[in-house]
Design a protein around this motif. Structure first.
Motif, PDB file in Angstrom:
ATOM      1  N   ALA A  39      25.968  23.470  -3.848  1.00 40.67           N
ATOM      2  CA  ALA A  39      26.782  22.265  -4.041  1.00 40.67           C
ATOM      3  C   ALA A  39      26.585  21.299  -2.873  1.00 40.67           C
ATOM      4  CB  ALA A  39      28.250  22.643  -4.187  1.00 40.67           C
ATOM      5  N   PHE A  40      26.568  21.829  -1.652  1.00 37.31           N
ATOM      6  CA  PHE A  40      26.375  20.981  -0.479  1.00 37.31           C
ATOM      7  C   PHE A  40      25.063  20.216  -0.575  1.00 37.31           C
ATOM      8  CE2 PHE A  40      24.114  20.535   3.552  1.00 37.31           C
ATOM      9  CZ  PHE A  40      24.939  19.620   4.192  1.00 37.31           C
ATOM     10  N   TRP A  41      23.964  20.915  -0.894  1.00 36.91           N
ATOM     11  CA  TRP A  41      22.672  20.250  -0.950  1.00 36.91           C
ATOM     12  C   TRP A  41      22.597  19.258  -2.100  1.00 36.91           C
ATOM     13  CZ3 TRP A  41      20.172  19.587   3.131  1.00 36.91           C
ATOM     14  CH2 TRP A  41      20.103  20.568   4.113  1.00 36.91           C
ATOM     15  N   SER A  42      23.254  19.542  -3.207  1.00 37.50           N
ATOM     16  CA  SER A  42      23.285  18.581  -4.322  1.00 37.50           C
ATOM     17  C   SER A  42      23.992  17.303  -3.904  1.00 37.50           C
ATOM     18  CB  SER A  42      23.997  19.183  -5.540  1.00 37.50           C
ATOM     19  OG  SER A  42      23.257  20.247  -6.058  1.00 37.50           O
ATOM     20  N   VAL A  43      25.149  17.452  -3.265  1.00 34.41           N
ATOM     21  CA  VAL A  43      25.904  16.280  -2.796  1.00 34.41           C
ATOM     22  C   VAL A  43      25.130  15.557  -1.693  1.00 34.41           C
ATOM     23  CG1 VAL A  43      28.024  15.545  -1.617  1.00 34.41           C
ATOM     24  CG2 VAL A  43      28.142  17.211  -3.478  1.00 34.41           C
ATOM     25  N   ALA A  44      24.535  16.304  -0.780  1.00 34.27           N
ATOM     26  CA  ALA A  44      23.788  15.692   0.321  1.00 34.27           C
ATOM     27  C   ALA A  44      22.613  14.870  -0.203  1.00 34.27           C
ATOM     28  CB  ALA A  44      23.291  16.763   1.288  1.00 34.27           C
ATOM     29  N   LEU A  45      21.874  15.383  -1.162  1.00 31.29           N
ATOM     30  CA  LEU A  45      20.755  14.626  -1.718  1.00 31.29           C
ATOM     31  C   LEU A  45      21.237  13.404  -2.490  1.00 31.29           C
ATOM     32  CD1 LEU A  45      18.287  17.422  -2.876  1.00 31.29           C
ATOM     33  CD2 LEU A  45      18.193  16.009  -0.819  1.00 31.29           C
ATOM     34  N   GLY A  46      22.368  13.534  -3.177  1.00 31.94           N
ATOM     35  CA  GLY A  46      22.959  12.380  -3.862  1.00 31.94           C
ATOM     36  C   GLY A  46      23.336  11.281  -2.886  1.00 31.94           C
ATOM     37  N   TRP A  47      23.941  11.661  -1.775  1.00 27.98           N
ATOM     38  CA  TRP A  47      24.312  10.684  -0.749  1.00 27.98           C
ATOM     39  C   TRP A  47      23.083  10.071  -0.103  1.00 27.98           C
ATOM     40  CZ3 TRP A  47      28.266   7.795   0.298  1.00 27.98           C
ATOM     41  CH2 TRP A  47      29.527   8.178  -0.159  1.00 27.98           C
ATOM     42  N   LEU A  48      22.060  10.875   0.153  1.00 20.92           N
ATOM     43  CA  LEU A  48      20.826  10.327   0.731  1.00 20.92           C
ATOM     44  C   LEU A  48      20.200   9.279  -0.187  1.00 20.92           C
ATOM     45  CD1 LEU A  48      19.094  13.451   2.308  1.00 20.92           C
ATOM     46  CD2 LEU A  48      19.958  11.430   3.502  1.00 20.92           C
ATOM     47  N   ALA A  49      20.177   9.565  -1.486  1.00 17.82           N
ATOM     48  CA  ALA A  49      19.629   8.600  -2.452  1.00 17.82           C
ATOM     49  C   ALA A  49      20.480   7.336  -2.495  1.00 17.82           C
ATOM     50  CB  ALA A  49      19.553   9.229  -3.840  1.00 17.82           C
ATOM     51  N   TYR A  50      21.785   7.484  -2.330  1.00 17.14           N
ATOM     52  CA  TYR A  50      22.697   6.334  -2.344  1.00 17.14           C
ATOM     53  C   TYR A  50      22.550   5.500  -1.071  1.00 17.14           C
ATOM     54  CZ  TYR A  50      27.066   3.717  -2.182  1.00 17.14           C
ATOM     55  OH  TYR A  50      27.986   2.712  -2.088  1.00 17.14           O
ATOM     56  N   LEU A  51      22.508   6.167   0.070  1.00 21.18           N
ATOM     57  CA  LEU A  51      22.450   5.458   1.346  1.00 21.18           C
ATOM     58  C   LEU A  51      21.072   4.877   1.653  1.00 21.18           C
ATOM     59  CD1 LEU A  51      24.568   7.909   3.537  1.00 21.18           C
ATOM     60  CD2 LEU A  51      25.273   5.675   2.628  1.00 21.18           C
ATOM     61  N   PHE A  52      20.037   5.533   1.168  1.00 18.49           N
ATOM     62  CA  PHE A  52      18.665   5.094   1.437  1.00 18.49           C
ATOM     63  C   PHE A  52      17.941   4.900   0.102  1.00 18.49           C
ATOM     64  CE2 PHE A  52      20.021   7.806   4.961  1.00 18.49           C
ATOM     65  CZ  PHE A  52      19.919   6.900   6.010  1.00 18.49           C
ATOM     66  N   PRO A  53      18.056   3.717  -0.493  1.00 18.84           N
ATOM     67  CA  PRO A  53      17.472   3.471  -1.823  1.00 18.84           C
ATOM     68  C   PRO A  53      15.984   3.792  -1.929  1.00 18.84           C
ATOM     69  CG  PRO A  53      18.916   1.673  -1.206  1.00 18.84           C
ATOM     70  CD  PRO A  53      18.793   2.560   0.005  1.00 18.84           C
ATOM     71  N   ARG A  54      15.268   3.722  -0.824  1.00 23.58           N
ATOM     72  CA  ARG A  54      13.838   4.052  -0.875  1.00 23.58           C
ATOM     73  C   ARG A  54      13.609   5.521  -1.226  1.00 23.58           C
ATOM     74  NH1 ARG A  54      10.583   0.881   3.840  1.00 23.58           N
ATOM     75  NH2 ARG A  54      10.803  -1.177   2.890  1.00 23.58           N
ATOM     76  N   LEU A  55      14.552   6.370  -0.910  1.00 17.27           N
ATOM     77  CA  LEU A  55      14.432   7.793  -1.230  1.00 17.27           C
ATOM     78  C   LEU A  55      14.779   8.099  -2.686  1.00 17.27           C
ATOM     79  CD1 LEU A  55      16.085   9.447   1.908  1.00 17.27           C
ATOM     80  CD2 LEU A  55      13.656   9.227   1.399  1.00 17.27           C
ATOM     81  N   GLN A  56      15.450   7.165  -3.335  1.00 17.98           N
ATOM     82  CA  GLN A  56      15.972   7.425  -4.675  1.00 17.98           C
ATOM     83  C   GLN A  56      14.873   7.822  -5.665  1.00 17.98           C
ATOM     84  OE1 GLN A  56      18.341   4.274  -6.262  1.00 17.98           O
ATOM     85  NE2 GLN A  56      19.122   5.543  -7.904  1.00 17.98           N
ATOM     86  N   LYS A  57      13.748   7.136  -5.641  1.00 18.20           N
ATOM     87  CA  LYS A  57      12.669   7.453  -6.590  1.00 18.20           C
ATOM     88  C   LYS A  57      12.184   8.892  -6.418  1.00 18.20           C
ATOM     89  CE  LYS A  57       8.146   5.993  -8.139  1.00 18.20           C
ATOM     90  NZ  LYS A  57       7.027   5.077  -7.933  1.00 18.20           N
ATOM     91  N   GLY A  58      12.007   9.321  -5.168  1.00 20.77           N
ATOM     92  CA  GLY A  58      11.540  10.680  -4.925  1.00 20.77           C
ATOM     93  C   GLY A  58      12.571  11.742  -5.243  1.00 20.77           C
ATOM     94  N   LEU A  59      13.844  11.424  -4.993  1.00 17.72           N
ATOM     95  CA  LEU A  59      14.895  12.415  -5.209  1.00 17.72           C
ATOM     96  C   LEU A  59      15.380  12.465  -6.651  1.00 17.72           C
ATOM     97  CD1 LEU A  59      17.034  11.864  -1.987  1.00 17.72           C
ATOM     98  CD2 LEU A  59      15.474  13.745  -2.485  1.00 17.72           C
ATOM     99  N   GLN A  60      15.452  11.305  -7.298  1.00 16.94           N
ATOM    100  CA  GLN A  60      16.036  11.263  -8.637  1.00 16.94           C
ATOM    101  C   GLN A  60      15.061  10.831  -9.721  1.00 16.94           C
ATOM    102  OE1 GLN A  60      19.416   8.694  -8.072  1.00 16.94           O
ATOM    103  NE2 GLN A  60      20.596  10.280  -7.071  1.00 16.94           N
ATOM    104  N   GLY A  61      13.888  10.351  -9.345  1.00 12.76           N
ATOM    105  CA  GLY A  61      12.928   9.881 -10.330  1.00 12.76           C
ATOM    106  C   GLY A  61      13.156   8.417 -10.644  1.00 12.76           C
ATOM    107  N   SER A  62      12.273   7.859 -11.450  1.00 13.09           N
ATOM    108  CA  SER A  62      12.408   6.454 -11.835  1.00 13.09           C
ATOM    109  C   SER A  62      12.115   6.320 -13.317  1.00 13.09           C
ATOM    110  CB  SER A  62      11.450   5.582 -11.017  1.00 13.09           C
ATOM    111  OG  SER A  62      10.116   5.988 -11.239  1.00 13.09           O
ATOM    112  N   PRO A  63      12.697   5.304 -13.936  1.00 17.17           N
ATOM    113  CA  PRO A  63      12.446   5.107 -15.364  1.00 17.17           C
ATOM    114  C   PRO A  63      11.000   4.656 -15.599  1.00 17.17           C
ATOM    115  CG  PRO A  63      13.840   3.354 -14.499  1.00 17.17           C
ATOM    116  CD  PRO A  63      13.623   4.326 -13.388  1.00 17.17           C
ATOM    117  N   ARG A  64      10.492   4.956 -16.796  1.00 14.88           N
ATOM    118  CA  ARG A  64       9.128   4.564 -17.130  1.00 14.88           C
ATOM    119  C   ARG A  64       9.120   3.942 -18.533  1.00 14.88           C
ATOM    120  NH1 ARG A  64       5.150   6.856 -14.491  1.00 14.88           N
ATOM    121  NH2 ARG A  64       6.105   8.903 -14.407  1.00 14.88           N
ATOM    122  N   VAL A  65       8.508   2.776 -18.665  1.00 18.02           N
ATOM    123  CA  VAL A  65       8.395   2.096 -19.957  1.00 18.02           C
ATOM    124  C   VAL A  65       7.359   2.844 -20.787  1.00 18.02           C
ATOM    125  CG1 VAL A  65       7.766  -0.049 -21.116  1.00 18.02           C
ATOM    126  CG2 VAL A  65       9.023  -0.125 -18.949  1.00 18.02           C
TER     127      VAL A  65
END
Length: 162
Positions: A66-92
């Motif tokens: 749970a800690f690592w899930s929340v930590a990665l969520g916060w990292l993606a939120y605080l550092f938008p550049r990490l979001q693509k690597g952590l959460q993926g990106s949409p594709r047309v």
């Protein structure tokens, strides 16, 4: 402390494996894939808790995940550049009624899978789709074409003369 370290290592392995599986597999799992994930979960539990079957050991493992899930969520939120690597990106995958084969190939999707999702969304023809976007969660978002905005044909503009 040993459980926390093993849980952290297993979290990293699960995170990488699920990212490698891709969007399609997570969004449209077969019964075999669901069973495989359950078996993986059991194997993870064995690797984390080893011979510790205590409630405290299980709670430590769950809290670490749970800690690592929340930590990665916060990292993606605080550092938008990490979001693509952590959460993926949409594709047309469909643009103006045309299937983008290269983008489908990247996510190992077939035309029939897209057509099946279109039918579930109440869309009968690919020509009716302005955009289809494969979201990071594995779902496909469809945006229908606006038929009123299409250019009128010449014969439609030729009204009665007289």
């Amino acid at each position: 402390m040993d459980i926390v370290l093993r849980a952290t290592a297993m979290f990293a392995v699960v995170f990488v494996v699920l990212r490698l599986l891709g969007k399609r597999e997570l969004g449209q799992m077969t019964p075999f894939e669901v069973v495989s994930l359950v078996v993986i979960g059991d194997l993870i539990q064995q690797g984390i808790t080893h011979n510790d079957f205590s409630v405290t050991g299980a709670m430590l493992a769950i809290c670490t995940f749970a800690f690592w899930s929340v930590a990665l969520g916060w990292l993606a939120y605080l550092f938008p550049r990490l979001q693509k690597g952590l959460q993926g990106s949409p594709r047309v995958i469909i643009r103006d009624g045309r299937l983008l084969e290269d983008n489908l190939r990247r996510d190992r999707m077939t035309r029939s899978e897209v057509e099946s999702e279109m039918r579930l969304a109440g869309i009968g023809s690919m020509r009716d789709v302005a955009w289809a976007i494969l979201e990071p969660q594995g779902k496909i978002s469809f945006i229908k074409r606006d038929r009123d905005a299409e250019p009128a044909r010449q014969e439609d503009n030729d009204g009665p003369t007289g």
